[in-house]
Motif scaffolding. Sequence first.
Motif, PDB file in Angstrom:
ATOM      1  N   GLN A  89       1.039   2.528 -16.162  1.00 29.72           N
ATOM      2  CA  GLN A  89       1.092   3.070 -14.828  1.00 29.72           C
ATOM      3  C   GLN A  89       0.358   2.138 -13.868  1.00 29.72           C
ATOM      4  OE1 GLN A  89       2.741   5.704 -13.839  1.00 29.72           O
ATOM      5  NE2 GLN A  89       2.072   5.821 -11.726  1.00 29.72           N
ATOM      6  N   VAL A  90       1.030   1.737 -12.823  1.00 32.17           N
ATOM      7  CA  VAL A  90       0.446   0.859 -11.822  1.00 32.17           C
ATOM      8  C   VAL A  90      -0.205   1.697 -10.730  1.00 32.17           C
ATOM      9  CG1 VAL A  90       0.936  -0.883 -10.064  1.00 32.17           C
ATOM     10  CG2 VAL A  90       2.107  -0.976 -12.263  1.00 32.17           C
ATOM     11  N   GLN A  91      -1.390   1.321 -10.358  1.00 35.54           N
ATOM     12  CA  GLN A  91      -2.075   1.963  -9.235  1.00 35.54           C
ATOM     13  C   GLN A  91      -2.336   0.930  -8.156  1.00 35.54           C
ATOM     14  OE1 GLN A  91      -5.514   3.800 -11.162  1.00 35.54           O
ATOM     15  NE2 GLN A  91      -4.440   5.764 -11.199  1.00 35.54           N
ATOM     16  N   VAL A  92      -2.201   1.377  -6.919  1.00 37.14           N
ATOM     17  CA  VAL A  92      -2.311   0.481  -5.766  1.00 37.14           C
ATOM     18  C   VAL A  92      -3.309   1.074  -4.784  1.00 37.14           C
ATOM     19  CG1 VAL A  92      -1.064  -0.628  -3.881  1.00 37.14           C
ATOM     20  CG2 VAL A  92       0.084  -0.210  -6.070  1.00 37.14           C
ATOM     21  N   ALA A  93      -4.219   0.245  -4.285  1.00 33.85           N
ATOM     22  CA  ALA A  93      -5.219   0.727  -3.336  1.00 33.85           C
ATOM     23  C   ALA A  93      -5.407  -0.295  -2.233  1.00 33.85           C
ATOM     24  CB  ALA A  93      -6.543   0.988  -4.045  1.00 33.85           C
ATOM     25  N   GLU A  94      -5.356   0.184  -0.986  1.00 29.68           N
ATOM     26  CA  GLU A  94      -5.555  -0.687   0.169  1.00 29.68           C
ATOM     27  C   GLU A  94      -6.940  -0.449   0.767  1.00 29.68           C
ATOM     28  OE1 GLU A  94      -1.331   1.193   0.745  1.00 29.68           O
ATOM     29  OE2 GLU A  94      -3.377   1.894   0.345  1.00 29.68           O
ATOM     30  N   SER A  95      -7.406  -1.450   1.496  1.00 27.10           N
ATOM     31  CA  SER A  95      -8.644  -1.319   2.259  1.00 27.10           C
ATOM     32  C   SER A  95      -8.619  -2.322   3.397  1.00 27.10           C
ATOM     33  CB  SER A  95      -9.869  -1.549   1.371  1.00 27.10           C
ATOM     34  OG  SER A  95      -9.856  -2.837   0.827  1.00 27.10           O
ATOM     35  N   GLY A  96      -9.503  -2.133   4.356  1.00 26.37           N
ATOM     36  CA  GLY A  96      -9.668  -3.117   5.418  1.00 26.37           C
ATOM     37  C   GLY A  96      -9.121  -2.736   6.768  1.00 26.37           C
ATOM     38  N   GLY A  97      -8.537  -1.565   6.906  1.00 24.77           N
ATOM     39  CA  GLY A  97      -8.036  -1.167   8.210  1.00 24.77           C
ATOM     40  C   GLY A  97      -9.176  -0.878   9.175  1.00 24.77           C
ATOM     41  N   GLY A  98      -8.810  -0.644  10.432  1.00 19.18           N
ATOM     42  CA  GLY A  98      -9.815  -0.338  11.440  1.00 19.18           C
ATOM     43  C   GLY A  98      -9.242  -0.418  12.829  1.00 19.18           C
ATOM     44  N   VAL A 157       9.327  -4.379 -13.150  1.00 19.69           N
ATOM     45  CA  VAL A 157      10.723  -4.161 -13.570  1.00 19.69           C
ATOM     46  C   VAL A 157      11.049  -2.689 -13.713  1.00 19.69           C
ATOM     47  CG1 VAL A 157      10.949  -6.406 -14.661  1.00 19.69           C
ATOM     48  CG2 VAL A 157      10.089  -4.451 -15.984  1.00 19.69           C
ATOM     49  N   LEU A 158      10.012  -1.861 -13.777  1.00 15.19           N
ATOM     50  CA  LEU A 158      10.254  -0.440 -14.001  1.00 15.19           C
ATOM     51  C   LEU A 158      10.304   0.367 -12.711  1.00 15.19           C
ATOM     52  CD1 LEU A 158       7.875   0.149 -17.043  1.00 15.19           C
ATOM     53  CD2 LEU A 158      10.364  -0.183 -17.070  1.00 15.19           C
ATOM     54  N   ASN A 159       9.476   0.015 -11.753  1.00 21.45           N
ATOM     55  CA  ASN A 159       9.321   0.907 -10.615  1.00 21.45           C
ATOM     56  C   ASN A 159       8.681   0.194  -9.424  1.00 21.45           C
ATOM     57  OD1 ASN A 159       9.470   3.361  -9.276  1.00 21.45           O
ATOM     58  ND2 ASN A 159       8.616   4.509 -11.016  1.00 21.45           N
ATOM     59  N   THR A 160       8.579   0.970  -8.343  1.00 17.61           N
ATOM     60  CA  THR A 160       7.879   0.545  -7.138  1.00 17.61           C
ATOM     61  C   THR A 160       6.740   1.516  -6.899  1.00 17.61           C
ATOM     62  OG1 THR A 160       9.860  -0.399  -6.144  1.00 17.61           O
ATOM     63  CG2 THR A 160       8.079   0.200  -4.656  1.00 17.61           C
ATOM     64  N   TYR A 161       5.571   0.989  -6.535  1.00 18.41           N
ATOM     65  CA  TYR A 161       4.383   1.812  -6.405  1.00 18.41           C
ATOM     66  C   TYR A 161       3.774   1.599  -5.027  1.00 18.41           C
ATOM     67  CZ  TYR A 161       4.995   1.592 -11.444  1.00 18.41           C
ATOM     68  OH  TYR A 161       5.530   1.636 -12.706  1.00 18.41           O
ATOM     69  N   TRP A 162       3.280   2.689  -4.434  1.00 21.85           N
ATOM     70  CA  TRP A 162       2.708   2.645  -3.093  1.00 21.85           C
ATOM     71  C   TRP A 162       1.246   3.049  -3.104  1.00 21.85           C
ATOM     72  CZ3 TRP A 162       5.434   0.852   1.032  1.00 21.85           C
ATOM     73  CH2 TRP A 162       6.812   0.772   0.901  1.00 21.85           C
ATOM     74  N   GLY A 163       0.479   2.436  -2.210  1.00 20.42           N
ATOM     75  CA  GLY A 163      -0.873   2.875  -1.962  1.00 20.42           C
ATOM     76  C   GLY A 163      -0.882   4.019  -0.969  1.00 20.42           C
ATOM     77  N   GLN A 164      -2.079   4.477  -0.637  1.00 18.99           N
ATOM     78  CA  GLN A 164      -2.208   5.639   0.240  1.00 18.99           C
ATOM     79  C   GLN A 164      -2.149   5.265   1.716  1.00 18.99           C
ATOM     80  OE1 GLN A 164      -4.678   4.073  -1.172  1.00 18.99           O
ATOM     81  NE2 GLN A 164      -6.254   3.828   0.408  1.00 18.99           N
TER      82      GLN A 164
END
Length: 113
Positions: free
Chosen positions: A1-10, A98-105
């Motif tokens: 399972q791939v997990q994606v996390a973003e940071s740095g907005g403002g 190859v299996l899927n597409t994953y999105w962060g929050q």
Amino acid sequence: QVQVAESGGGSVQAGGSLRLSCVATGTIFMVGWYRQAPGGQRDLVATITTEGITNYADSVKGRFTISRDAAAKNTVYLQMRNLQPADTAVYYCNAKNVLNTYWGQGTQVTVSS
């Protein structure tokens, strides 16, 4: 399972800069940044492959740079320069294998004039 996390907005004023970071776990071959303004659709901003091939939306060419961390290949940055109010949106990181597409929050970027 791939997990994606973003940071740095403002929040910045027009002409300012921000750098967004995306960390994805697991095996992936492409990472992209997308953005969605209020009431709008989610649009492509930039993508980068494991080989370092990049692609940009016309609206950000010359202002935004997508890159991979040299040491941590699953960490991708979006350097944003000369930000304009039209860049205000929630920015999402997207990772593909190859299996899927994953999105962060998502992370909010607000540019004031």
